[in-house]
Design a protein around this motif. Structure first.
Motif, short mmCIF file in Angstrom:
data_model
loop_
_atom_site.label_atom_id
_atom_site.label_comp_id
_atom_site.label_asym_id
_atom_site.label_seq_id
_atom_site.Cartn_x
_atom_site.Cartn_y
_atom_site.Cartn_z
N MET A 189 0.83 -1.20 0.00
CA MET A 189 0.00 0.00 0.00
C MET A 189 0.87 1.25 0.00
SD MET A 189 -2.83 1.67 0.10
CE MET A 189 -4.06 0.39 0.38
N ARG A 190 0.49 2.22 -0.80
CA ARG A 190 1.19 3.50 -0.82
C ARG A 190 0.16 4.61 -0.61
NH1 ARG A 190 4.32 0.41 -0.01
NH2 ARG A 190 6.24 -0.14 -1.12
N ALA A 191 0.38 5.43 0.39
CA ALA A 191 -0.56 6.51 0.69
C ALA A 191 0.15 7.66 1.35
CB ALA A 191 -1.68 6.00 1.61
N THR A 192 -0.30 8.86 1.06
CA THR A 192 0.24 10.06 1.69
C THR A 192 -0.91 11.02 2.00
OG1 THR A 192 0.60 11.11 -0.47
CG2 THR A 192 2.47 9.94 0.52
N PHE A 193 -0.72 11.80 3.05
CA PHE A 193 -1.70 12.81 3.42
C PHE A 193 -1.05 14.18 3.31
CE2 PHE A 193 -3.41 15.59 6.86
CZ PHE A 193 -4.67 15.80 6.31
N VAL A 213 -7.94 20.08 10.77
CA VAL A 213 -7.18 20.11 9.53
C VAL A 213 -8.04 19.51 8.42
CG1 VAL A 213 -4.91 19.99 10.63
CG2 VAL A 213 -6.10 17.88 10.05
N ASN A 214 -7.81 19.99 7.22
CA ASN A 214 -8.55 19.53 6.05
C ASN A 214 -7.52 19.31 4.95
OD1 ASN A 214 -10.77 18.89 4.44
ND2 ASN A 214 -11.20 21.01 3.90
N GLY A 215 -7.50 18.13 4.35
CA GLY A 215 -6.47 17.87 3.35
C GLY A 215 -6.86 16.75 2.40
N GLN A 216 -5.87 16.19 1.74
CA GLN A 216 -6.09 15.15 0.75
C GLN A 216 -5.25 13.92 1.08
OE1 GLN A 216 -5.35 16.45 -3.27
NE2 GLN A 216 -6.20 18.49 -2.89
N VAL A 217 -5.84 12.77 0.90
CA VAL A 217 -5.11 11.51 0.98
C VAL A 217 -5.01 10.94 -0.44
CG1 VAL A 217 -5.14 9.12 1.75
CG2 VAL A 217 -5.75 10.94 3.34
N LEU A 218 -3.81 10.65 -0.84
CA LEU A 218 -3.56 9.99 -2.12
C LEU A 218 -3.13 8.57 -1.81
CD1 LEU A 218 -3.05 9.83 -5.20
CD2 LEU A 218 -0.76 10.77 -4.76
N TYR A 219 -3.88 7.59 -2.31
CA TYR A 219 -3.48 6.21 -2.04
C TYR A 219 -3.49 5.41 -3.33
CZ TYR A 219 -8.36 4.54 -2.28
OH TYR A 219 -9.64 4.22 -2.68
N ILE A 228 -8.60 11.64 -2.08
CA ILE A 228 -9.83 11.88 -1.34
C ILE A 228 -9.61 12.99 -0.32
CG2 ILE A 228 -11.51 10.87 0.21
CD1 ILE A 228 -10.95 8.20 -1.10
N GLY A 229 -10.58 13.86 -0.16
CA GLY A 229 -10.49 14.92 0.82
C GLY A 229 -10.84 14.38 2.20
N VAL A 230 -10.06 14.72 3.20
CA VAL A 230 -10.35 14.26 4.54
C VAL A 230 -10.13 15.38 5.55
CG1 VAL A 230 -9.61 11.97 3.89
CG2 VAL A 230 -8.03 13.49 5.04
N TRP A 231 -10.87 15.35 6.63
CA TRP A 231 -10.68 16.37 7.65
C TRP A 231 -10.58 15.70 9.00
CZ3 TRP A 231 -14.11 16.24 11.54
CH2 TRP A 231 -15.39 15.73 11.28
N TRP A 260 -14.37 19.51 0.13
CA TRP A 260 -13.11 19.34 -0.58
C TRP A 260 -12.23 20.54 -0.22
CZ3 TRP A 260 -10.47 15.67 -2.63
CH2 TRP A 260 -9.36 15.98 -3.43
N PRO A 261 -10.94 20.30 0.09
CA PRO A 261 -10.06 21.41 0.46
C PRO A 261 -10.06 22.52 -0.58
CG PRO A 261 -8.99 19.31 0.88
CD PRO A 261 -10.25 19.00 0.14
N ARG A 262 -10.26 23.73 -0.11
CA ARG A 262 -10.27 24.96 -0.91
C ARG A 262 -11.51 25.10 -1.78
NH1 ARG A 262 -4.22 24.30 -2.25
NH2 ARG A 262 -3.19 25.38 -0.54
N ASP A 263 -12.54 24.29 -1.59
CA ASP A 263 -13.77 24.59 -2.31
C ASP A 263 -14.55 25.64 -1.52
OD1 ASP A 263 -15.14 23.31 -0.26
OD2 ASP A 263 -16.07 21.80 -1.52
N GLU A 264 -15.60 26.16 -2.10
CA GLU A 264 -16.33 27.25 -1.47
C GLU A 264 -16.87 26.86 -0.10
OE1 GLU A 264 -19.75 30.55 -2.68
OE2 GLU A 264 -19.40 28.80 -3.95
N LEU A 265 -17.37 25.64 0.01
CA LEU A 265 -17.93 25.18 1.28
C LEU A 265 -16.88 25.17 2.38
CD1 LEU A 265 -20.36 24.00 2.81
CD2 LEU A 265 -19.67 21.73 1.99
N SER A 266 -15.65 24.79 2.04
CA SER A 266 -14.61 24.71 3.07
C SER A 266 -14.32 26.08 3.68
CB SER A 266 -13.32 24.11 2.48
OG SER A 266 -12.66 25.03 1.62
N TYR A 267 -14.33 27.12 2.85
CA TYR A 267 -14.08 28.47 3.37
C TYR A 267 -15.27 28.96 4.19
CZ TYR A 267 -10.00 28.63 0.33
OH TYR A 267 -8.79 28.37 -0.27
N ARG A 268 -16.47 28.63 3.77
CA ARG A 268 -17.64 29.04 4.55
C ARG A 268 -17.64 28.37 5.93
NH1 ARG A 268 -21.27 28.11 -0.04
NH2 ARG A 268 -22.26 26.49 1.20
#
Length: 279
Positions: A189-193, A213-219, A228-231, A260-268
């Motif tokens: 398995m290969r994954a990074t956050f 925190v709000n970010g992305q996991v790449l696996y 995938i966006g994760v918080w 999703w990180p940096r989408d409009e909802l995240s800033y609201r």
């Protein structure tokens, strides 16, 4: 229960373990407020020139007469977050969404000064330091979805009374993945956050902060890859003996919204772009 898809394709269906995390409130990385966290994931969005709304106000308080610090902490932790909580369970929100132009200042994180249990640490006793420590814990735990690494990080940074190993978002997600996909070889398995945004929901004194925190996991595994966006939101407390932020006693806080990180909802919801993310 749905299993992991075998091949990567555009607009691929969400893996079963991801959907479970979202519905459960994350658990898997996905939201620690993700109270237990709820999770979100998958790929980047294109940037647009739209501007986002201003984030919610952050609460800072000190102990008041006849009011315990724990009562104040619980009030901050349990307060519903804008644009989310259990009313926003749209699973598409953790998939890539168009990014918008931030109108709020970046959240500048302090630099780490050392590493313990494979986790960057040594951040200062400030709310920003608490956010940086939570981000570093997520980075270490999501690395290759290594359950042992997550357990080591949790053991070293969880105070007595903190949410259990199986209920902390990051470790819960990895554990659930392997439970849903028992044939997976963890060594392949290969994954990074990557932490992208942060939020200081509130502080009590200078030793306790509700950080998110709000970010992305790449696996990637056997040709199957996703972003995938994760918080994650967690109670963080300063340990005077160890001179570092720790996962504090108390249950998971109210869920953060699925965004999703940096989408409009995240800033609201109050998230701000991060500078100096730990790795």
């Amino acid at each position: 229960m749905l299993r992991r898809a075998k091949k990567t394709k555009p607009a691929k269906a969400t893996p079963g373990w991801v959907a479970w995390a979202v519905i459960a409130g994350v658990a898997l990385i996905l939201c620690v407020g993700l109270a237990v966290g709820a999770m979100q994931w998958m790929g980047g969005g294109s940037s647009t020139s739209r501007s986002a709304a201003s984030p919610a106000a952050t609460t800072h308080t000190t102990a008041a007469p006849n009011t315990s610090n724990r009562a104040q902490q619980d009030a901050i932790a349990n307060r519903p977050m804008p644009e989310g909580d259990s009313t926003n369970m749209d699973a598409t929100n953790f998939r890539p969404k168009p990014e918008v132009q931030a109108t709020t200042p970046d959240l500048v994180l302090p630099k780490s000064t050392r590493t313990e249990a494979g986790v960057a640490t040594g951040f200062p006793k400030t709310p920003e330091g608490a956010v940086a420590q939570l981000a570093a814990l997520n980075v270490a735990t999501y690395n290759n979805l290594d359950v042992n690494a997550g357990r080591a990080a949790y053991t070293a940074f969880a105070m007595p009374g903190a949410v259990g190993l199986a209920d902390w978002n990051a470790t819960k997600m990895a554990m659930r993945y392997y439970a849903d996909n028992p044939s997976t070889d963890p060594t392949r398995m290969r994954a990074t956050f990557t932490p992208v945004q942060g939020l200081i929901k509130g502080s009590v004194g200078d030793s306790w902060t509700l950080a998110c925190v709000n970010g992305q996991v790449l696996y990637a595994y056997n040709g199957d890859s996703n972003r995938i966006g994760v918080w994650d939101c967690a109670r963080m407390q300063w340990d005077d003996g160890k001179k570092r932020w720790m996962l504090a006693p108390g249950p998971n806080p109210a869920r953060a919204p699925l965004t999703w990180p940096r989408d409009e909802l995240s800033y609201r919801a109050g998230f701000r772009d991060l500078q100096n993310v730990p790795n």
